[in-house]
Design a protein around this motif. Structure first.
Motif, PDB file in Angstrom:
ATOM      1  N   GLU A 202      22.666 -20.161  46.562  1.00 51.27           N
ATOM      2  CA  GLU A 202      23.733 -19.980  47.545  1.00 51.27           C
ATOM      3  C   GLU A 202      23.298 -19.034  48.651  1.00 51.27           C
ATOM      4  O   GLU A 202      23.586 -19.268  49.833  1.00 51.27           O
ATOM      5  CB  GLU A 202      25.003 -19.473  46.863  1.00 51.27           C
ATOM      6  N   ALA A 203      22.604 -17.949  48.305  1.00 55.33           N
ATOM      7  CA  ALA A 203      22.157 -16.970  49.298  1.00 55.33           C
ATOM      8  C   ALA A 203      21.194 -17.586  50.307  1.00 55.33           C
ATOM      9  O   ALA A 203      21.146 -17.179  51.464  1.00 55.33           O
ATOM     10  CB  ALA A 203      21.498 -15.782  48.604  1.00 55.33           C
TER      11      ALA A 203
ATOM     12  N   ARG B 221      30.729 -21.896  51.753  1.00 56.84           N
ATOM     13  CA  ARG B 221      29.362 -21.670  51.279  1.00 56.84           C
ATOM     14  C   ARG B 221      29.224 -22.379  49.940  1.00 56.84           C
ATOM     15  O   ARG B 221      30.108 -22.272  49.092  1.00 56.84           O
ATOM     16  CB  ARG B 221      29.162 -20.164  51.118  1.00 56.84           C
ATOM     17  N   ALA B 222      28.146 -23.110  49.751  1.00 57.20           N
ATOM     18  CA  ALA B 222      27.942 -23.933  48.548  1.00 57.20           C
ATOM     19  C   ALA B 222      29.097 -24.920  48.384  1.00 57.20           C
ATOM     20  O   ALA B 222      29.588 -25.157  47.288  1.00 57.20           O
ATOM     21  CB  ALA B 222      27.771 -23.070  47.307  1.00 57.20           C
ATOM     22  N   GLY B 223      29.514 -25.511  49.500  1.00 55.80           N
ATOM     23  CA  GLY B 223      30.683 -26.377  49.533  1.00 55.80           C
ATOM     24  C   GLY B 223      30.633 -27.572  48.607  1.00 55.80           C
ATOM     25  O   GLY B 223      31.653 -27.968  48.057  1.00 55.80           O
ATOM     26  N   GLU B 224      29.455 -28.146  48.428  1.00 53.03           N
ATOM     27  CA  GLU B 224      29.364 -29.304  47.527  1.00 53.03           C
ATOM     28  C   GLU B 224      29.730 -28.904  46.100  1.00 53.03           C
ATOM     29  O   GLU B 224      30.428 -29.633  45.409  1.00 53.03           O
ATOM     30  CB  GLU B 224      27.960 -29.903  47.574  1.00 53.03           C
ATOM     31  N   GLN B 225      29.271 -27.741  45.678  1.00 56.13           N
ATOM     32  CA  GLN B 225      29.586 -27.248  44.332  1.00 56.13           C
ATOM     33  C   GLN B 225      31.073 -26.919  44.224  1.00 56.13           C
ATOM     34  O   GLN B 225      31.725 -27.247  43.242  1.00 56.13           O
ATOM     35  CB  GLN B 225      28.759 -26.004  43.996  1.00 56.13           C
ATOM     36  N   VAL B 226      31.606 -26.279  45.247  1.00 52.66           N
ATOM     37  CA  VAL B 226      33.018 -25.905  45.261  1.00 52.66           C
ATOM     38  C   VAL B 226      33.889 -27.152  45.156  1.00 52.66           C
ATOM     39  O   VAL B 226      34.803 -27.223  44.327  1.00 52.66           O
ATOM     40  CB  VAL B 226      33.354 -25.090  46.535  1.00 52.66           C
ATOM     41  N   LEU B 227      33.605 -28.143  45.993  1.00 54.25           N
ATOM     42  CA  LEU B 227      34.377 -29.378  45.967  1.00 54.25           C
ATOM     43  C   LEU B 227      34.197 -30.116  44.643  1.00 54.25           C
ATOM     44  O   LEU B 227      35.157 -30.643  44.084  1.00 54.25           O
ATOM     45  CB  LEU B 227      33.983 -30.274  47.143  1.00 54.25           C
ATOM     46  N   ALA B 228      32.985 -30.130  44.119  1.00 56.29           N
ATOM     47  CA  ALA B 228      32.741 -30.768  42.815  1.00 56.29           C
ATOM     48  C   ALA B 228      33.556 -30.090  41.721  1.00 56.29           C
ATOM     49  O   ALA B 228      34.110 -30.762  40.841  1.00 56.29           O
ATOM     50  CB  ALA B 228      31.256 -30.728  42.475  1.00 56.29           C
ATOM     51  N   ASN B 229      33.666 -28.767  41.775  1.00 52.64           N
ATOM     52  CA  ASN B 229      34.456 -28.043  40.774  1.00 52.64           C
ATOM     53  C   ASN B 229      35.932 -28.411  40.855  1.00 52.64           C
ATOM     54  O   ASN B 229      36.588 -28.633  39.835  1.00 52.64           O
ATOM     55  CB  ASN B 229      34.289 -26.531  40.954  1.00 52.64           C
ATOM     56  N   VAL B 230      36.460 -28.482  42.071  1.00 52.23           N
ATOM     57  CA  VAL B 230      37.867 -28.827  42.256  1.00 52.23           C
ATOM     58  C   VAL B 230      38.125 -30.252  41.780  1.00 52.23           C
ATOM     59  O   VAL B 230      39.108 -30.525  41.081  1.00 52.23           O
ATOM     60  CB  VAL B 230      38.274 -28.650  43.734  1.00 52.23           C
ATOM     61  N   LEU B 231      37.249 -31.160  42.136  1.00 52.01           N
ATOM     62  CA  LEU B 231      37.419 -32.542  41.700  1.00 52.01           C
ATOM     63  C   LEU B 231      37.247 -32.683  40.187  1.00 52.01           C
ATOM     64  O   LEU B 231      37.844 -33.563  39.569  1.00 52.01           O
ATOM     65  CB  LEU B 231      36.445 -33.453  42.451  1.00 52.01           C
ATOM     66  N   HIS B 232      36.453 -31.795  39.595  1.00 53.09           N
ATOM     67  CA  HIS B 232      36.288 -31.794  38.138  1.00 53.09           C
ATOM     68  C   HIS B 232      37.609 -31.427  37.455  1.00 53.09           C
ATOM     69  O   HIS B 232      37.944 -31.989  36.407  1.00 53.09           O
ATOM     70  CB  HIS B 232      35.175 -30.840  37.722  1.00 53.09           C
ATOM     71  N   VAL B 233      38.366 -30.511  38.047  1.00 50.32           N
ATOM     72  CA  VAL B 233      39.678 -30.166  37.490  1.00 50.32           C
ATOM     73  C   VAL B 233      40.585 -31.388  37.512  1.00 50.32           C
ATOM     74  O   VAL B 233      41.284 -31.670  36.538  1.00 50.32           O
ATOM     75  CB  VAL B 233      40.320 -28.991  38.263  1.00 50.32           C
ATOM     76  N   ALA B 234      40.571 -32.128  38.617  1.00 57.55           N
ATOM     77  CA  ALA B 234      41.374 -33.348  38.700  1.00 57.55           C
ATOM     78  C   ALA B 234      40.928 -34.365  37.648  1.00 57.55           C
ATOM     79  O   ALA B 234      41.760 -35.029  37.022  1.00 57.55           O
ATOM     80  CB  ALA B 234      41.281 -33.956  40.097  1.00 57.55           C
TER      81      ALA B 234
ATOM     82  N   ARG C 187      23.881 -17.901  36.412  1.00 62.24           N
ATOM     83  CA  ARG C 187      24.455 -17.153  37.533  1.00 62.24           C
ATOM     84  C   ARG C 187      23.407 -16.686  38.544  1.00 62.24           C
ATOM     85  O   ARG C 187      23.590 -16.828  39.753  1.00 62.24           O
ATOM     86  CB  ARG C 187      25.242 -15.954  36.998  1.00 62.24           C
ATOM     87  N   ALA C 188      22.317 -16.104  38.081  1.00 64.75           N
ATOM     88  CA  ALA C 188      21.286 -15.604  38.997  1.00 64.75           C
ATOM     89  C   ALA C 188      20.685 -16.737  39.826  1.00 64.75           C
ATOM     90  O   ALA C 188      20.436 -16.575  41.025  1.00 64.75           O
ATOM     91  CB  ALA C 188      20.192 -14.881  38.219  1.00 64.75           C
ATOM     92  N   TYR C 189      20.456 -17.887  39.209  1.00 62.03           N
ATOM     93  CA  TYR C 189      19.900 -19.033  39.928  1.00 62.03           C
ATOM     94  C   TYR C 189      20.892 -19.561  40.973  1.00 62.03           C
ATOM     95  O   TYR C 189      20.521 -19.852  42.109  1.00 62.03           O
ATOM     96  CB  TYR C 189      19.520 -20.147  38.958  1.00 62.03           C
ATOM     97  N   VAL C 190      22.150 -19.686  40.572  1.00 56.22           N
ATOM     98  CA  VAL C 190      23.179 -20.172  41.489  1.00 56.22           C
ATOM     99  C   VAL C 190      23.339 -19.208  42.662  1.00 56.22           C
ATOM    100  O   VAL C 190      23.413 -19.628  43.821  1.00 56.22           O
ATOM    101  CB  VAL C 190      24.517 -20.378  40.750  1.00 56.22           C
ATOM    102  N   ASP C 191      23.375 -17.906  42.380  1.00 55.27           N
ATOM    103  CA  ASP C 191      23.500 -16.913  43.450  1.00 55.27           C
ATOM    104  C   ASP C 191      22.320 -16.992  44.417  1.00 55.27           C
ATOM    105  O   ASP C 191      22.493 -16.897  45.636  1.00 55.27           O
ATOM    106  CB  ASP C 191      23.603 -15.505  42.867  1.00 55.27           C
TER     107      ASP C 191
ATOM    108  N   HIS D  36      23.249 -27.386  46.159  1.00 58.15           N
ATOM    109  CA  HIS D  36      22.997 -27.510  44.725  1.00 58.15           C
ATOM    110  C   HIS D  36      24.276 -27.958  44.029  1.00 58.15           C
ATOM    111  O   HIS D  36      25.358 -27.902  44.612  1.00 58.15           O
ATOM    112  CB  HIS D  36      22.521 -26.170  44.148  1.00 58.15           C
ATOM    113  N   LEU D  37      24.124 -28.379  42.816  1.00 60.37           N
ATOM    114  CA  LEU D  37      25.251 -28.786  42.002  1.00 60.37           C
ATOM    115  C   LEU D  37      24.971 -28.345  40.579  1.00 60.37           C
ATOM    116  O   LEU D  37      23.949 -28.714  40.000  1.00 60.37           O
ATOM    117  CB  LEU D  37      25.434 -30.309  42.059  1.00 60.37           C
TER     118      LEU D  37
END
Length: 172
Positions: free
Chosen positions: A27-28, A149-162, A20-24, A33-34
């Motif tokens: 993102e800041a 913000r951090a859109g690549e990670q967000v989109l990767a997460n959504v596609l991971h659900v699919a 979490r600390a690294y991701v935050d 990142h992914l």
């Protein structure tokens, strides 16, 4: 940044998410990142958004899930429009109770509710992954998630659900 990889021995230590600390921090600073395999996946906003939308598809009587879906990131319908819809039509936000005619500013509410109704009707006849894909395509969610913000990670997460849904369907 494309030449850097951070490896973790553990994602969680006791109850602390070590990533979490690294991701935050990434993102800041706006560093792309992914995160693969993180433990905070199910608590991410985009996953909660998708979970609420799928609950609205499965249980259209669940007004909280339907409202959260309309107001959330997939459709992003504003409070004014939702309040006006409720005020004018005195109805709950039910996908199967959409008026035939709506004022122009309330058309997005009607379209979103109609989509949820269509997905509900077809949900038992198509794989779960297809329902998710239709939802994301109709809401044009890919672009919206990617522009965050951090859109690549967000989109990767959504596609991971699919992808998880596809694996679920394949496993029977």
């Amino acid at each position: 940044a494309r030449h850097v990889c951070i490896l973790f021995r553990r994602f969680v230590s006791y109850t602390t998410d070590m990533t979490r600390a690294y991701v935050d921090a990434l993102e800041a600073r706006g560093i792309k990142h992914l995160l693969v395999g993180g433990r905070a996946f199910h608590n991410r906003e985009e996953i909660e958004t998708l979970r609420a939308a799928l609950a609205a598809v499965e249980w259209p009587d669940d007004e909280l899930s339907v409202f959260a879906t309309l107001r959330g990131a997939l459709f992003a319908i504003g409070d004014e429009e939702l309040l006006d819809y409720h005020h004018h039509f005195g109805r709950s936000f039910h996908p199967f109770r959409v008026p035939d005619t709506l004022p122009d500013h309330l058309t997005p509410v009607g379209e979103a509710l109609t989509l949820l109704a269509q997905l509900h009707k077809g949900r038992n006849h198509v794989p779960v992954a297809d329902t998710i894909t239709r939802l994301l395509d109709a809401a044009r969610a890919h672009v919206g998630f990617a522009l965050r913000r951090a859109g690549e990670q967000v989109l990767a997460n959504v596609l991971h659900v699919a992808e998880l849904a596809r694996q679920y369907d394949v496993s029977g």
